[in-house]
Design a protein around this motif. Structure first.
Motif, PDB file in Angstrom:
ATOM      1  N   LEU A 203     -26.996  28.847  79.567  1.00  0.00           N
ATOM      2  CA  LEU A 203     -27.350  29.575  78.356  1.00  0.00           C
ATOM      3  C   LEU A 203     -28.494  30.508  78.690  1.00  0.00           C
ATOM      4  CD1 LEU A 203     -25.961  26.974  77.086  1.00  0.00           C
ATOM      5  CD2 LEU A 203     -27.360  27.460  75.097  1.00  0.00           C
ATOM      6  N   GLY A 204     -28.365  31.766  78.287  1.00  0.00           N
ATOM      7  CA  GLY A 204     -29.433  32.725  78.507  1.00  0.00           C
ATOM      8  C   GLY A 204     -30.609  32.475  77.584  1.00  0.00           C
ATOM      9  N   ARG A 205     -31.626  33.242  77.777  1.00  0.00           N
ATOM     10  CA  ARG A 205     -32.861  33.131  76.990  1.00  0.00           C
ATOM     11  C   ARG A 205     -32.592  33.350  75.495  1.00  0.00           C
ATOM     12  NH1 ARG A 205     -38.361  35.129  78.620  1.00  0.00           N
ATOM     13  NH2 ARG A 205     -39.562  34.826  76.725  1.00  0.00           N
ATOM     14  N   GLY A 206     -33.288  32.562  74.667  1.00  0.00           N
ATOM     15  CA  GLY A 206     -33.293  32.793  73.225  1.00  0.00           C
ATOM     16  C   GLY A 206     -32.009  32.459  72.493  1.00  0.00           C
ATOM     17  N   CYS A 207     -31.185  31.574  73.021  1.00  0.00           N
ATOM     18  CA  CYS A 207     -29.948  31.180  72.338  1.00  0.00           C
ATOM     19  C   CYS A 207     -30.235  30.132  71.271  1.00  0.00           C
ATOM     20  CB  CYS A 207     -28.934  30.632  73.340  1.00  0.00           C
ATOM     21  SG  CYS A 207     -28.279  31.879  74.452  1.00  0.00           S
ATOM     22  N   ARG A 208     -29.435  30.161  70.214  1.00  0.00           N
ATOM     23  CA  ARG A 208     -29.527  29.182  69.135  1.00  0.00           C
ATOM     24  C   ARG A 208     -28.161  28.541  68.975  1.00  0.00           C
ATOM     25  NH1 ARG A 208     -33.845  30.017  70.288  1.00  0.00           N
ATOM     26  NH2 ARG A 208     -35.500  31.075  69.194  1.00  0.00           N
ATOM     27  N   VAL A 209     -28.083  27.244  69.260  1.00  0.00           N
ATOM     28  CA  VAL A 209     -26.833  26.502  69.114  1.00  0.00           C
ATOM     29  C   VAL A 209     -27.048  25.507  67.979  1.00  0.00           C
ATOM     30  CG1 VAL A 209     -25.120  25.052  70.252  1.00  0.00           C
ATOM     31  CG2 VAL A 209     -26.390  26.767  71.591  1.00  0.00           C
ATOM     32  N   GLN A 210     -26.277  25.649  66.928  1.00  0.00           N
ATOM     33  CA  GLN A 210     -26.443  24.814  65.745  1.00  0.00           C
ATOM     34  C   GLN A 210     -25.767  23.457  65.938  1.00  0.00           C
ATOM     35  OE1 GLN A 210     -28.452  26.116  63.027  1.00  0.00           O
ATOM     36  NE2 GLN A 210     -28.868  27.355  64.833  1.00  0.00           N
ATOM     37  N   ASN A 211     -25.833  22.598  64.926  1.00  0.00           N
ATOM     38  CA  ASN A 211     -25.370  21.213  65.006  1.00  0.00           C
ATOM     39  C   ASN A 211     -23.896  21.088  65.379  1.00  0.00           C
ATOM     40  OD1 ASN A 211     -27.928  20.723  64.040  1.00  0.00           O
ATOM     41  ND2 ASN A 211     -27.261  19.976  62.040  1.00  0.00           N
ATOM     42  N   ASN A 212     -23.591  20.009  66.112  1.00  0.00           N
ATOM     43  CA  ASN A 212     -22.219  19.567  66.383  1.00  0.00           C
ATOM     44  C   ASN A 212     -21.390  20.561  67.178  1.00  0.00           C
ATOM     45  OD1 ASN A 212     -22.681  17.165  64.806  1.00  0.00           O
ATOM     46  ND2 ASN A 212     -22.468  18.468  63.002  1.00  0.00           N
ATOM     47  N   VAL A 213     -21.968  21.102  68.240  1.00  0.00           N
ATOM     48  CA  VAL A 213     -21.255  22.035  69.117  1.00  0.00           C
ATOM     49  C   VAL A 213     -21.215  21.433  70.517  1.00  0.00           C
ATOM     50  CG1 VAL A 213     -21.290  24.330  70.172  1.00  0.00           C
ATOM     51  CG2 VAL A 213     -21.963  24.055  67.773  1.00  0.00           C
TER      52      VAL A 213
ATOM     53  N   GLY B  80     -22.855  29.039  65.611  1.00  0.00           N
ATOM     54  CA  GLY B  80     -22.966  28.343  64.338  1.00  0.00           C
ATOM     55  C   GLY B  80     -22.497  26.905  64.389  1.00  0.00           C
ATOM     56  N   PRO B  81     -22.818  26.138  63.339  1.00  0.00           N
ATOM     57  CA  PRO B  81     -22.500  24.720  63.315  1.00  0.00           C
ATOM     58  C   PRO B  81     -21.002  24.452  63.459  1.00  0.00           C
ATOM     59  CG  PRO B  81     -23.378  25.438  61.193  1.00  0.00           C
ATOM     60  CD  PRO B  81     -23.475  26.589  62.116  1.00  0.00           C
ATOM     61  N   SER B  82     -20.703  23.444  64.262  1.00  0.00           N
ATOM     62  CA  SER B  82     -19.337  22.958  64.468  1.00  0.00           C
ATOM     63  C   SER B  82     -18.390  23.991  65.051  1.00  0.00           C
ATOM     64  CB  SER B  82     -18.768  22.376  63.168  1.00  0.00           C
ATOM     65  OG  SER B  82     -19.580  21.308  62.713  1.00  0.00           O
ATOM     66  N   ALA B  83     -18.925  25.031  65.701  1.00  0.00           N
ATOM     67  CA  ALA B  83     -18.057  25.959  66.432  1.00  0.00           C
ATOM     68  C   ALA B  83     -17.420  25.190  67.589  1.00  0.00           C
ATOM     69  CB  ALA B  83     -18.862  27.145  66.954  1.00  0.00           C
ATOM     70  N   VAL B  84     -16.221  25.629  67.992  1.00  0.00           N
ATOM     71  CA  VAL B  84     -15.451  24.911  69.002  1.00  0.00           C
ATOM     72  C   VAL B  84     -15.109  25.837  70.155  1.00  0.00           C
ATOM     73  CG1 VAL B  84     -13.263  23.718  69.454  1.00  0.00           C
ATOM     74  CG2 VAL B  84     -14.453  23.372  67.272  1.00  0.00           C
ATOM     75  N   PHE B  85     -15.320  25.338  71.367  1.00  0.00           N
ATOM     76  CA  PHE B  85     -14.900  26.038  72.587  1.00  0.00           C
ATOM     77  C   PHE B  85     -13.882  25.151  73.296  1.00  0.00           C
ATOM     78  CE2 PHE B  85     -19.086  27.667  71.695  1.00  0.00           C
ATOM     79  CZ  PHE B  85     -18.972  29.016  71.974  1.00  0.00           C
ATOM     80  N   THR B  86     -12.879  25.775  73.931  1.00  0.00           N
ATOM     81  CA  THR B  86     -11.945  25.021  74.764  1.00  0.00           C
ATOM     82  C   THR B  86     -12.147  25.480  76.204  1.00  0.00           C
ATOM     83  OG1 THR B  86     -10.120  26.619  74.592  1.00  0.00           O
ATOM     84  CG2 THR B  86     -10.297  24.941  72.853  1.00  0.00           C
ATOM     85  N   ASN B  87     -11.602  24.721  77.168  1.00  0.00           N
ATOM     86  CA  ASN B  87     -11.711  25.179  78.553  1.00  0.00           C
ATOM     87  C   ASN B  87     -10.426  24.994  79.360  1.00  0.00           C
ATOM     88  OD1 ASN B  87     -11.854  22.416  78.962  1.00  0.00           O
ATOM     89  ND2 ASN B  87     -13.790  22.462  80.070  1.00  0.00           N
ATOM     90  N   VAL B  88      -9.385  24.486  78.724  1.00  0.00           N
ATOM     91  CA  VAL B  88      -8.077  24.356  79.362  1.00  0.00           C
ATOM     92  C   VAL B  88      -7.043  24.960  78.418  1.00  0.00           C
ATOM     93  CG1 VAL B  88      -6.325  22.716  80.187  1.00  0.00           C
ATOM     94  CG2 VAL B  88      -8.742  22.285  80.634  1.00  0.00           C
ATOM     95  N   ARG B  89      -6.170  25.814  78.951  1.00  0.00           N
ATOM     96  CA  ARG B  89      -5.181  26.505  78.111  1.00  0.00           C
ATOM     97  C   ARG B  89      -4.055  25.591  77.621  1.00  0.00           C
ATOM     98  NH1 ARG B  89      -5.934  32.117  78.627  1.00  0.00           N
ATOM     99  NH2 ARG B  89      -7.184  32.646  80.430  1.00  0.00           N
ATOM    100  N   ASN B  90      -3.664  24.629  78.426  1.00  0.00           N
ATOM    101  CA  ASN B  90      -2.526  23.787  78.072  1.00  0.00           C
ATOM    102  C   ASN B  90      -2.829  22.311  78.341  1.00  0.00           C
ATOM    103  OD1 ASN B  90      -2.646  24.325  80.809  1.00  0.00           O
ATOM    104  ND2 ASN B  90      -0.432  24.254  81.098  1.00  0.00           N
ATOM    105  N   PRO B  91      -3.738  21.723  77.576  1.00  0.00           N
ATOM    106  CA  PRO B  91      -4.156  20.349  77.854  1.00  0.00           C
ATOM    107  C   PRO B  91      -3.067  19.326  77.540  1.00  0.00           C
ATOM    108  CG  PRO B  91      -5.113  21.106  75.799  1.00  0.00           C
ATOM    109  CD  PRO B  91      -4.401  22.281  76.404  1.00  0.00           C
TER     110      PRO B  91
ATOM    111  N   THR C 243     -22.800  36.688  67.890  1.00  0.00           N
ATOM    112  CA  THR C 243     -22.909  35.686  66.833  1.00  0.00           C
ATOM    113  C   THR C 243     -21.544  35.056  66.639  1.00  0.00           C
ATOM    114  OG1 THR C 243     -24.727  36.744  65.643  1.00  0.00           O
ATOM    115  CG2 THR C 243     -23.274  35.339  64.355  1.00  0.00           C
ATOM    116  N   ILE C 244     -21.518  33.723  66.600  1.00  0.00           N
ATOM    117  CA  ILE C 244     -20.287  32.975  66.342  1.00  0.00           C
ATOM    118  C   ILE C 244     -20.532  32.133  65.100  1.00  0.00           C
ATOM    119  CG2 ILE C 244     -18.680  31.234  67.213  1.00  0.00           C
ATOM    120  CD1 ILE C 244     -19.498  32.182  70.075  1.00  0.00           C
ATOM    121  N   GLY C 245     -19.749  32.359  64.051  1.00  0.00           N
ATOM    122  CA  GLY C 245     -19.946  31.683  62.784  1.00  0.00           C
ATOM    123  C   GLY C 245     -19.519  30.227  62.797  1.00  0.00           C
ATOM    124  N   ALA C 246     -19.924  29.521  61.750  1.00  0.00           N
ATOM    125  CA  ALA C 246     -19.621  28.097  61.603  1.00  0.00           C
ATOM    126  C   ALA C 246     -18.120  27.846  61.663  1.00  0.00           C
ATOM    127  CB  ALA C 246     -20.167  27.592  60.274  1.00  0.00           C
ATOM    128  N   ASN C 247     -17.749  26.781  62.368  1.00  0.00           N
ATOM    129  CA  ASN C 247     -16.363  26.316  62.457  1.00  0.00           C
ATOM    130  C   ASN C 247     -15.406  27.297  63.127  1.00  0.00           C
ATOM    131  OD1 ASN C 247     -16.612  23.686  61.162  1.00  0.00           O
ATOM    132  ND2 ASN C 247     -17.104  24.873  59.339  1.00  0.00           N
TER     133      ASN C 247
END
Length: 189
Positions: free
Chosen positions: A53-63, A78-89, A109-113
């Motif tokens: 994570l670069g300088r000054g990042c804000r990661v909200q709850n449940n990420v 934003g809170p509860s945002a979701v990232f994946t890392n495998v295309r076909n799990p 900026t990535i919004g909640a959920n």
């Protein structure tokens, strides 16, 4: 220490935390992850090994920030945002060596959920609306919403909606002038 870690957080040996950063309740930082200076992780954030994570990042709850993710400076997740890392799990197939790289550039900026499907690039100062599902690259300064996410406008560096005139110029009281050139936004200062 020149950073704060709440007593309930777990910071594994080998995790690196930049000066001025704050790691709040029930977070878990794995070995070989790195938080830049002045970052803030809200409650229940997981950071996998290899994530930066670069300088000054804000990661909200449940990420959860999984391996394969690269995050630039000044990113808001934003809170509860979701990232994946495998295309076909598949539960029965080990794909640990097949993580797709997802890049979140400076000022995004990535919004909640919101959900960010792996293998995409969110270019600088893109703005992902709450609940959007991003399945392809997002241009710089683009505002995307919906499922799947689609561009519905443009945002300034300060997070204000840009409205371009007939000559392709827009202004933001907080961050200056912008120009629309060939379907892309450029900051003029």
């Amino acid at each position: 220490m020149d950073y704060y870690v709440h007593p309930t957080a777990v910071v594994d040996e080998g995790a690196r935390i930049g000066a001025g950063s704050k790691v709040w309740h029930f977070c878990h930082l794995m070995p070989d992850c790195e938080l830049g200076e002045d970052c803030s992780l809200g409650q229940n954030v997981f950071v996998a090994g290899g994530v930066r994570l670069g300088r000054g990042c804000r990661v909200q709850n449940n990420v959860s920030l999984y391996a394969g993710l690269e995050v630039g400076e000044g990113v808001f997740i934003g809170p509860s945002a979701v990232f994946t890392n495998v295309r076909n799990p598949r539960a029965g197939v080990d794909r640990r060596g097949q993580y797709a790289t997802t890049v979140v550039e400076r000022g995004v900026t990535i919004g909640a959920n919101a959900t960010i499907v792996c293998g995409v690039r969110l270019h600088e100062y893109a703005f992902v609306g709450a609940g959007a599902v991003v399945t392809k690259d997002v241009p710089a300064y683009a505002l995307v919403v919906g499922t799947p996410a689609r561009r519905v406008g443009w945002m300034s560096r300060a997070g204000n909606r840009l409205v371009f005139d007939g000559a392709g110029y827009a202004g933001c009281n907080d961050s200056g002038e912008y120009q629309l050139v060939g379907g892309a936004v450029e900051w003029c200062g």
